[in-house]
Design a protein around this motif. Structure first.
Motif, mmCIF file in Angstrom:
data_model
loop_
_atom_site.group_PDB
_atom_site.id
_atom_site.type_symbol
_atom_site.label_atom_id
_atom_site.label_comp_id
_atom_site.label_asym_id
_atom_site.label_seq_id
_atom_site.Cartn_x
_atom_site.Cartn_y
_atom_site.Cartn_z
ATOM 1 N N MET A 1 141.557 16.299 15.424
ATOM 2 C CA MET A 1 142.926 16.700 15.600
ATOM 3 C C MET A 1 142.943 18.028 16.361
ATOM 4 O O MET A 1 142.197 18.939 16.043
ATOM 5 C CB MET A 1 143.614 16.879 14.243
ATOM 6 N N ARG A 2 143.803 18.115 17.352
ATOM 7 C CA ARG A 2 143.960 19.335 18.141
ATOM 8 C C ARG A 2 145.060 20.187 17.515
ATOM 9 O O ARG A 2 146.114 19.684 17.153
ATOM 10 C CB ARG A 2 144.335 18.955 19.568
ATOM 11 N N VAL A 3 144.823 21.502 17.381
ATOM 12 C CA VAL A 3 145.810 22.417 16.805
ATOM 13 C C VAL A 3 146.193 23.436 17.861
ATOM 14 O O VAL A 3 145.327 24.084 18.456
ATOM 15 C CB VAL A 3 145.251 23.137 15.549
ATOM 16 N N VAL A 4 147.511 23.577 18.106
ATOM 17 C CA VAL A 4 148.019 24.539 19.086
ATOM 18 C C VAL A 4 149.012 25.483 18.425
ATOM 19 O O VAL A 4 149.629 25.146 17.414
ATOM 20 C CB VAL A 4 148.685 23.836 20.293
ATOM 21 N N CYS A 5 149.170 26.674 19.007
ATOM 22 C CA CYS A 5 150.153 27.638 18.506
ATOM 23 C C CYS A 5 151.547 27.119 18.855
ATOM 24 O O CYS A 5 151.836 26.773 20.003
ATOM 25 C CB CYS A 5 149.919 29.016 19.134
ATOM 26 N N ALA A 6 152.410 27.065 17.872
ATOM 27 C CA ALA A 6 153.764 26.549 18.076
ATOM 28 C C ALA A 6 154.619 27.494 18.918
ATOM 29 O O ALA A 6 155.631 27.080 19.467
ATOM 30 C CB ALA A 6 154.435 26.306 16.729
ATOM 31 N N TRP A 7 154.220 28.763 19.062
ATOM 32 C CA TRP A 7 155.027 29.729 19.801
ATOM 33 C C TRP A 7 154.565 29.887 21.235
ATOM 34 O O TRP A 7 155.383 29.884 22.137
ATOM 35 C CB TRP A 7 155.010 31.081 19.087
ATOM 36 N N CYS A 8 153.268 30.039 21.455
ATOM 37 C CA CYS A 8 152.797 30.313 22.823
ATOM 38 C C CYS A 8 152.024 29.145 23.429
ATOM 39 O O CYS A 8 151.751 29.142 24.618
ATOM 40 C CB CYS A 8 151.939 31.573 22.850
ATOM 41 N N GLY A 9 151.646 28.172 22.626
ATOM 42 C CA GLY A 9 150.945 27.008 23.142
ATOM 43 C C GLY A 9 149.440 27.158 23.258
ATOM 44 O O GLY A 9 148.769 26.267 23.781
ATOM 45 N N ALA A 10 148.880 28.271 22.794
ATOM 46 C CA ALA A 10 147.431 28.466 22.856
ATOM 47 C C ALA A 10 146.732 27.433 21.983
ATOM 48 O O ALA A 10 147.205 27.090 20.905
ATOM 49 C CB ALA A 10 147.073 29.879 22.380
ATOM 50 N N LEU A 12 144.267 26.387 19.370
ATOM 51 C CA LEU A 12 143.567 27.040 18.268
ATOM 52 C C LEU A 12 142.320 26.267 17.872
ATOM 53 O O LEU A 12 141.292 26.862 17.551
ATOM 54 C CB LEU A 12 144.497 27.191 17.062
ATOM 55 N N VAL A 13 142.397 24.947 17.856
ATOM 56 C CA VAL A 13 141.268 24.091 17.504
ATOM 57 C C VAL A 13 141.264 22.906 18.461
ATOM 58 O O VAL A 13 142.259 22.190 18.565
ATOM 59 C CB VAL A 13 141.382 23.577 16.042
ATOM 60 N N GLU A 14 140.170 22.744 19.180
ATOM 61 C CA GLU A 14 140.034 21.585 20.071
ATOM 62 C C GLU A 14 139.788 20.335 19.242
ATOM 63 O O GLU A 14 139.182 20.411 18.174
ATOM 64 C CB GLU A 14 138.863 21.794 21.033
ATOM 65 N N GLY A 15 140.264 19.228 19.720
ATOM 66 C CA GLY A 15 140.022 17.976 19.033
ATOM 67 C C GLY A 15 140.603 16.810 19.804
ATOM 68 O O GLY A 15 141.257 16.983 20.825
ATOM 69 N N VAL A 19 148.127 15.940 17.650
ATOM 70 C CA VAL A 19 148.287 17.383 17.821
ATOM 71 C C VAL A 19 149.055 17.921 16.622
ATOM 72 O O VAL A 19 150.057 17.353 16.211
ATOM 73 C CB VAL A 19 149.052 17.710 19.122
ATOM 74 N N SER A 20 148.554 19.011 16.070
ATOM 75 C CA SER A 20 149.234 19.705 14.989
ATOM 76 C C SER A 20 149.546 21.111 15.476
ATOM 77 O O SER A 20 149.022 21.550 16.497
ATOM 78 C CB SER A 20 148.342 19.761 13.746
ATOM 79 N N HIS A 21 150.418 21.799 14.785
ATOM 80 C CA HIS A 21 150.817 23.130 15.211
ATOM 81 C C HIS A 21 150.523 24.160 14.138
ATOM 82 O O HIS A 21 150.603 23.870 12.951
ATOM 83 C CB HIS A 21 152.308 23.157 15.565
ATOM 84 N N GLY A 22 150.180 25.344 14.586
ATOM 85 C CA GLY A 22 149.950 26.489 13.721
ATOM 86 C C GLY A 22 150.488 27.708 14.427
ATOM 87 O O GLY A 22 151.382 27.608 15.267
ATOM 88 N N ILE A 23 149.934 28.875 14.117
ATOM 89 C CA ILE A 23 150.340 30.101 14.788
ATOM 90 C C ILE A 23 149.083 30.919 15.061
ATOM 91 O O ILE A 23 148.224 31.060 14.197
ATOM 92 C CB ILE A 23 151.383 30.885 13.954
#
Length: 82
Positions: A1-10, A12-15, A19-23
């Motif tokens: 699972m790929r994790v991206v920042c919900a605010w800037c789109g960076a 966070l975790v490749e996968g 897609v899941s979102h974090g900060i």
């Protein structure tokens, strides 16, 4: 699972796959500072006798979303994230 920042789109975790979102740390610090600044201002107003507005949005986030902060990791201001 790929994790991206919900605010800037960076990323966070490749996968692969969903897609899941974090900060990210930079955005988290930006919003935490804005939130704490707004809480201090609210306490200051209450000591002076001013009453907070009913139904007001979460304090601090309006300033951050208005572009007064930036995520240094991506070079994107939060105003561009809306």
């Amino acid at each position: 699972m790929r994790v991206v920042c919900a605010w800037c789109g960076a990323v966070l975790v490749e996968g692969e796959g969903q897609v899941s979102h974090g900060i990210c740390g930079a955005c988290s610090e930006l919003f935490e500072r804005a939130y704490l600044r707004a809480l201090r201002e609210r306490a200051r107003r209450q000591r002076r006798g001013a009453r907070p507005r009913a139904g007001a949005p979460l304090p601090g986030f309006e300033a951050a979303l208005a572009g007064r902060g930036a995520c240094p990791g991506r070079g994107i201001t939060s105003a561009g994230v809306r």
